[in-house]
Motif scaffolding. Structure first.
Motif, short mmCIF file in Angstrom:
data_model
loop_
_atom_site.label_atom_id
_atom_site.label_comp_id
_atom_site.label_asym_id
_atom_site.label_seq_id
_atom_site.Cartn_x
_atom_site.Cartn_y
_atom_site.Cartn_z
N LEU A 5 0.83 -1.21 0.00
CA LEU A 5 0.00 0.00 0.00
C LEU A 5 0.86 1.26 0.00
O LEU A 5 0.55 2.24 -0.67
N ASN A 8 2.48 1.46 -3.64
CA ASN A 8 1.59 1.65 -4.78
C ASN A 8 0.69 2.87 -4.67
O ASN A 8 0.25 3.41 -5.70
N TRP A 9 0.38 3.32 -3.44
CA TRP A 9 -0.58 4.40 -3.28
C TRP A 9 -0.03 5.60 -2.53
O TRP A 9 -0.11 6.73 -3.00
N GLY A 13 1.22 9.15 -4.07
CA GLY A 13 0.38 10.27 -3.65
C GLY A 13 1.19 11.44 -3.11
O GLY A 13 0.88 12.61 -3.40
N SER A 160 -8.36 15.78 -4.79
CA SER A 160 -8.83 14.41 -4.66
C SER A 160 -10.28 14.27 -5.13
O SER A 160 -10.70 13.18 -5.55
N GLY A 165 -4.63 11.42 -7.79
CA GLY A 165 -4.13 10.54 -6.74
C GLY A 165 -3.15 11.18 -5.81
O GLY A 165 -2.01 10.70 -5.68
N ALA A 170 -5.07 9.01 -1.93
CA ALA A 170 -4.42 7.76 -1.55
C ALA A 170 -4.89 7.30 -0.17
O ALA A 170 -5.13 6.10 0.05
N LEU A 173 -8.30 5.68 -0.51
CA LEU A 173 -8.24 4.33 -1.07
C LEU A 173 -7.69 3.33 -0.05
O LEU A 173 -8.19 2.20 0.05
N VAL A 174 -6.66 3.75 0.68
CA VAL A 174 -6.09 2.85 1.69
C VAL A 174 -7.10 2.57 2.79
O VAL A 174 -7.21 1.44 3.30
#
Length: 246
Positions: A5, A8-9, A13, A160, A165, A170, A173-174
């Motif tokens: 996480l 990737n995010w 971000g 956002s 992103g 981010a 999403l997490v």
């Protein structure tokens, strides 16, 4: 929060947030100096246009302007802005209007005798601005510019809502993936705080440098002030002891 996480995010971000800050700040700085200097122009028409711009963009929401650029402009113009650049335009133009007032106020704070000296030396208006007014006004702009830049950093979270992103997107999403709201948003707060601290320290360094360029000794920072006060107290104590021994 797993390493995947983060990789990737969250880290992408942070990078997108930094890009948004840099691009928006560059546009805002260009707008602020252009409009701010126009606010002090001798032409009434130029002052009116600059004031009109300032009032319009100070009086409109950056978020609504962002939506307007992204959803309304494409049907009117026939081309589509990517969310990133719609956000940069909205933030740069909005915060540039606030910065223009900072520039105007700093320029007006320069002593009138300085302007008169430029006239006496047969400087053109641009030479007076570049060689006399701006070098003295820029140090006065730095503290409010620092506050405005931190506000701009926090304002990047608005993107956002366009699906960009950044750190806020981010974190959203997490949170959906992990259902750990407290941990995710606490980390987000820490990230924004660290970025704001870097911005603040950088602007303080620029402020000290701009003051030294015009021969003003900048005030010491927190640690510098503590050490200088300790040194002064030691020197005073030494002088008192020397006087008593004599």
């Amino acid at each position: 929060m797993t390493a995947g996480l983060w990789q990737n995010w969250v880290l992408p971000g942070i990078w997108i947030t930094v890009q948004l800050l840099v691009y928006s700040a560059a546009l805002a700085a260009f707008t602020a100096f252009t409009v701010g200097m126009a606010r002090t122009h001798r032409s009434r028409a130029v002052r009116f246009l600059a004031g009109f711009y300032t009032e319009v963009f100070r009086g409109t929401s950056a978020l609504v302007l962002m939506f307007w650029l992204f959803f309304v402009v494409p049907p009117l113009m026939g081309w589509q802005l990517v969310p990133m650049w719609a956000a940069v335009l909205a933030l740069g133009l909005s915060y540039g209007a606030y910065g223009a007032e900072i520039v105007r106020g700093a320029l007006n704070s320069v002593a009138p005798a300085q302007r008169e000296a430029g006239v006496a030396l047969s400087f053109t208006p641009w030479q007076r601005m570049r060689l006399i007014l701006l070098p003295q006004a820029v140090p006065e702009m730095m503290p409010p510019f620092c506050n405005l830049l931190v506000e701009l950093l926090k304002g990047t979270a608005l993107v956002s809502l366009l699906g960009v992103g950044d750190v806020s997107f981010a974190a959203y999403l997490v949170r959906l993936a992990t259902q750990e709201s407290a941990q995710v948003y606490t980390i987000s707060l820490v990230i924004y705080f660290v970025l704001a601290l870097v911005v603040t320290r950088s602007m303080k360094a620029l402020e000290r440098r701009s003051k030294r360029n015009i021969g003003i000794e900048p005030e010491p920072g927190l640690l510098g002030g503590l050490f200088s006060r300790r040194a002064e107290s030691k020197i005073a104590g030494t002088e008192v002891a020397g006087g008593a021994s004599r």
